[in-house]
Design a protein around this motif. Structure first.
Motif, PDB file in Angstrom:
ATOM      1  N   PRO A  18     -13.854  10.746 -48.544  1.00  0.00           N
ATOM      2  CA  PRO A  18     -14.408  11.327 -47.349  1.00  0.00           C
ATOM      3  C   PRO A  18     -15.893  10.842 -46.858  1.00  0.00           C
ATOM      4  CG  PRO A  18     -13.506  12.568 -49.235  1.00  0.00           C
ATOM      5  CD  PRO A  18     -13.719  11.369 -49.699  1.00  0.00           C
ATOM      6  N   ALA A  19     -15.968  11.086 -45.417  1.00  0.00           N
ATOM      7  CA  ALA A  19     -17.107  10.357 -44.875  1.00  0.00           C
ATOM      8  C   ALA A  19     -18.216  11.210 -45.425  1.00  0.00           C
ATOM      9  CB  ALA A  19     -16.932  10.661 -43.349  1.00  0.00           C
ATOM     10  N   ALA A  20     -18.223  12.468 -45.701  1.00  0.00           N
ATOM     11  CA  ALA A  20     -19.371  13.176 -46.279  1.00  0.00           C
ATOM     12  C   ALA A  20     -19.841  12.269 -47.474  1.00  0.00           C
ATOM     13  CB  ALA A  20     -19.119  14.436 -46.596  1.00  0.00           C
ATOM     14  N   ASN A  21     -18.792  11.676 -48.222  1.00  0.00           N
ATOM     15  CA  ASN A  21     -19.528  11.067 -49.622  1.00  0.00           C
ATOM     16  C   ASN A  21     -19.993   9.654 -49.291  1.00  0.00           C
ATOM     17  OD1 ASN A  21     -18.743  13.216 -50.866  1.00  0.00           O
ATOM     18  ND2 ASN A  21     -16.553  12.583 -51.652  1.00  0.00           N
ATOM     19  N   ARG A  22     -19.547   9.029 -48.027  1.00  0.00           N
ATOM     20  CA  ARG A  22     -19.491   7.607 -47.944  1.00  0.00           C
ATOM     21  C   ARG A  22     -20.961   7.556 -47.062  1.00  0.00           C
ATOM     22  NH1 ARG A  22     -14.346   7.295 -46.425  1.00  0.00           N
ATOM     23  NH2 ARG A  22     -14.963   7.475 -44.159  1.00  0.00           N
ATOM     24  N   TRP A  31     -21.472  12.744 -35.753  1.00  0.00           N
ATOM     25  CA  TRP A  31     -20.531  12.102 -34.969  1.00  0.00           C
ATOM     26  C   TRP A  31     -19.872  12.901 -33.738  1.00  0.00           C
ATOM     27  CZ3 TRP A  31     -17.179   9.955 -39.664  1.00  0.00           C
ATOM     28  CH2 TRP A  31     -17.970   9.061 -40.481  1.00  0.00           C
ATOM     29  N   PRO A  32     -20.042  12.285 -32.476  1.00  0.00           N
ATOM     30  CA  PRO A  32     -19.430  13.165 -31.427  1.00  0.00           C
ATOM     31  C   PRO A  32     -17.884  13.411 -31.560  1.00  0.00           C
ATOM     32  CG  PRO A  32     -19.909  10.979 -30.877  1.00  0.00           C
ATOM     33  CD  PRO A  32     -20.269  11.132 -32.326  1.00  0.00           C
ATOM     34  N   GLU A  33     -17.408  14.480 -31.386  1.00  0.00           N
ATOM     35  CA  GLU A  33     -15.889  14.962 -31.321  1.00  0.00           C
ATOM     36  C   GLU A  33     -15.017  13.988 -30.903  1.00  0.00           C
ATOM     37  OE1 GLU A  33     -13.144  17.153 -32.944  1.00  0.00           O
ATOM     38  OE2 GLU A  33     -15.407  17.326 -33.277  1.00  0.00           O
ATOM     39  N   HIS A  34     -15.578  13.207 -29.671  1.00  0.00           N
ATOM     40  CA  HIS A  34     -14.643  12.512 -28.908  1.00  0.00           C
ATOM     41  C   HIS A  34     -15.645  10.986 -28.735  1.00  0.00           C
ATOM     42  CE1 HIS A  34     -11.829  15.429 -27.698  1.00  0.00           C
ATOM     43  NE2 HIS A  34     -12.834  16.290 -27.531  1.00  0.00           N
ATOM     44  N   LEU A  35     -14.724   9.955 -28.553  1.00  0.00           N
ATOM     45  CA  LEU A  35     -15.272   8.671 -28.356  1.00  0.00           C
ATOM     46  C   LEU A  35     -14.686   8.153 -27.013  1.00  0.00           C
ATOM     47  CD1 LEU A  35     -17.331   6.391 -29.660  1.00  0.00           C
ATOM     48  CD2 LEU A  35     -15.211   5.503 -30.823  1.00  0.00           C
ATOM     49  N   ALA A  36     -15.589   7.699 -25.984  1.00  0.00           N
ATOM     50  CA  ALA A  36     -15.284   7.297 -24.786  1.00  0.00           C
ATOM     51  C   ALA A  36     -14.490   5.976 -24.833  1.00  0.00           C
ATOM     52  CB  ALA A  36     -16.422   7.588 -23.702  1.00  0.00           C
ATOM     53  N   SER A  37     -13.476   5.832 -24.144  1.00  0.00           N
ATOM     54  CA  SER A  37     -12.909   4.384 -24.041  1.00  0.00           C
ATOM     55  C   SER A  37     -11.699   4.528 -22.876  1.00  0.00           C
ATOM     56  CB  SER A  37     -12.331   3.885 -25.318  1.00  0.00           C
ATOM     57  OG  SER A  37     -11.432   2.748 -25.226  1.00  0.00           O
ATOM     58  N   GLU A  38     -12.110   3.580 -22.054  1.00  0.00           N
ATOM     59  CA  GLU A  38     -11.013   3.481 -20.955  1.00  0.00           C
ATOM     60  C   GLU A  38      -9.936   2.904 -21.469  1.00  0.00           C
ATOM     61  OE1 GLU A  38     -12.282   1.788 -17.321  1.00  0.00           O
ATOM     62  OE2 GLU A  38     -14.192   2.958 -17.345  1.00  0.00           O
ATOM     63  N   VAL A  39     -10.023   2.098 -22.393  1.00  0.00           N
ATOM     64  CA  VAL A  39      -8.589   1.148 -22.958  1.00  0.00           C
ATOM     65  C   VAL A  39      -7.847   2.170 -23.926  1.00  0.00           C
ATOM     66  CG1 VAL A  39      -8.125  -0.803 -24.373  1.00  0.00           C
ATOM     67  CG2 VAL A  39      -9.978  -0.814 -22.721  1.00  0.00           C
ATOM     68  N   LEU A  40      -8.515   3.166 -24.604  1.00  0.00           N
ATOM     69  CA  LEU A  40      -8.104   3.802 -25.619  1.00  0.00           C
ATOM     70  C   LEU A  40      -8.534   5.349 -25.548  1.00  0.00           C
ATOM     71  CD1 LEU A  40      -8.625   1.566 -28.675  1.00  0.00           C
ATOM     72  CD2 LEU A  40      -6.560   1.845 -27.583  1.00  0.00           C
ATOM     73  N   PRO A  41      -7.803   5.875 -24.372  1.00  0.00           N
ATOM     74  CA  PRO A  41      -8.487   7.349 -24.246  1.00  0.00           C
ATOM     75  C   PRO A  41      -8.075   8.466 -25.370  1.00  0.00           C
ATOM     76  CG  PRO A  41      -6.655   6.914 -22.683  1.00  0.00           C
ATOM     77  CD  PRO A  41      -6.996   5.517 -23.438  1.00  0.00           C
ATOM     78  N   GLY A  42      -8.893   9.284 -25.229  1.00  0.00           N
ATOM     79  CA  GLY A  42      -8.411  10.380 -26.209  1.00  0.00           C
ATOM     80  C   GLY A  42      -8.849  10.119 -27.609  1.00  0.00           C
ATOM     81  N   VAL A  45     -12.678  12.422 -33.646  1.00  0.00           N
ATOM     82  CA  VAL A  45     -13.217  11.980 -34.833  1.00  0.00           C
ATOM     83  C   VAL A  45     -12.313  12.633 -35.773  1.00  0.00           C
ATOM     84  CG1 VAL A  45     -14.728  14.090 -34.819  1.00  0.00           C
ATOM     85  CG2 VAL A  45     -15.346  11.915 -36.225  1.00  0.00           C
ATOM     86  N   ASP A  46     -12.129  12.002 -36.984  1.00  0.00           N
ATOM     87  CA  ASP A  46     -11.596  12.535 -38.181  1.00  0.00           C
ATOM     88  C   ASP A  46     -12.613  12.343 -39.190  1.00  0.00           C
ATOM     89  OD1 ASP A  46     -10.197  12.800 -40.680  1.00  0.00           O
ATOM     90  OD2 ASP A  46      -8.386  12.510 -39.823  1.00  0.00           O
ATOM     91  N   ARG A  47     -13.239  13.282 -39.673  1.00  0.00           N
ATOM     92  CA  ARG A  47     -14.366  12.993 -40.552  1.00  0.00           C
ATOM     93  C   ARG A  47     -13.911  12.630 -41.828  1.00  0.00           C
ATOM     94  NH1 ARG A  47     -16.299  16.420 -36.368  1.00  0.00           N
ATOM     95  NH2 ARG A  47     -18.372  15.903 -35.494  1.00  0.00           N
ATOM     96  N   GLN A  48     -12.976  13.400 -42.237  1.00  0.00           N
ATOM     97  CA  GLN A  48     -12.211  13.183 -43.596  1.00  0.00           C
ATOM     98  C   GLN A  48     -12.163  11.594 -43.778  1.00  0.00           C
ATOM     99  OE1 GLN A  48     -11.922  15.413 -46.063  1.00  0.00           O
ATOM    100  NE2 GLN A  48     -11.026  13.992 -47.381  1.00  0.00           N
ATOM    101  N   ASP A  70     -17.476   4.199 -40.049  1.00  0.00           N
ATOM    102  CA  ASP A  70     -18.292   4.241 -41.090  1.00  0.00           C
ATOM    103  C   ASP A  70     -19.456   3.236 -41.089  1.00  0.00           C
ATOM    104  OD1 ASP A  70     -17.038   5.941 -42.680  1.00  0.00           O
ATOM    105  OD2 ASP A  70     -15.770   4.540 -43.642  1.00  0.00           O
ATOM    106  N   GLU A  71     -19.392   2.215 -40.212  1.00  0.00           N
ATOM    107  CA  GLU A  71     -20.440   1.119 -40.060  1.00  0.00           C
ATOM    108  C   GLU A  71     -20.882   1.340 -38.818  1.00  0.00           C
ATOM    109  OE1 GLU A  71     -19.333  -2.782 -41.733  1.00  0.00           O
ATOM    110  OE2 GLU A  71     -18.418  -1.780 -43.321  1.00  0.00           O
ATOM    111  N   ASP A  72     -20.560   0.214 -37.918  1.00  0.00           N
ATOM    112  CA  ASP A  72     -20.779   0.040 -36.537  1.00  0.00           C
ATOM    113  C   ASP A  72     -19.549   0.651 -35.404  1.00  0.00           C
ATOM    114  OD1 ASP A  72     -21.600  -0.499 -33.765  1.00  0.00           O
ATOM    115  OD2 ASP A  72     -22.356  -2.375 -34.614  1.00  0.00           O
TER     116      ASP A  72
END
Length: 173
Positions: A18-22, A31-42, A45-48, A70-72
């Motif tokens: 889980p991200a909380a452990n990493r 982490w924002p709830e949504h990540l903006a991308s015209e190529v991959l809309p929608g 985040v899945d924090r788990q 996790d990284e960049d």
């Protein structure tokens, strides 16, 4: 959304940490709830899992897409964008790697006698159905395919990078 291989690992207790452990609970919570991308809309985040997930079309097939957070996350999203920009070429290269690494294994060890003659490279590739793509930082990616009942329902996955191309195909799950 989880790709089948990750879901199988999670059921065995071997899935992603889980991200909380990493990354630390505070960082994952930021982490924002949504990540903006015209190529991959929608992308949500899945924090788990420590990723952003969505569904998108790849070569006319709707699949699950996972962007490693996790990284960049910007670099991981760039990896996905590069794949999407040249889908035809990447699809051909990915399938060629799967054929190179797994066709002989199928023909020598998995094929039923009543199936008849050995599969050709084209027939083998045609039986694979893409299910999901995972993109990571440093140009890393994994493509996951349904096996077309060639390997008793095991997932076929192909790992590689933008720099090196597809490196290895294997079976999972």
């Amino acid at each position: 959304m989880r790709n089948p291989f990750v879901a199988w690992l999670a059921r065995l207790g071997l899935g992603p940490v889980p991200a909380a452990n990493r990354a630390g609970a505070a960082e994952a919570a930021d982490w924002p709830e949504h990540l903006a991308s015209e190529v991959l809309p929608g992308l949500r985040v899945d924090r788990q899992l420590g990723s952003y997930e969505t569904r998108a079309h790849w070569q006319g097939v709707e699949i699950d897409v996972s962007i490693d957070a996790d990284e960049d996350v910007a670099a991981a999203l760039h990896t996905a964008h590069q794949l999407w920009a040249d889908q035809g070429s990447w699809q051909a290269r990915i399938l060629a790697r799967a054929v190179a690494d797994l066709l002989l294994t199928y023909n020598e060890s998995w094929q039923d006698e009543e199936d008849g003659a050995d599969l050709t490279a084209d027939a083998f590739a045609a039986r694979l159905t893409i299910e999901s793509i995972s993109a990571g930082a440093d140009g890393e990616f994994t493509f996951y395919f349904a096996d077309g009942d060639m390997f008793s329902g095991h997932t076929v996955f192909v790992r590689g990078s933008l720099q090196d191309g597809p490196r290895k195909a294997n079976l999972g799950g």
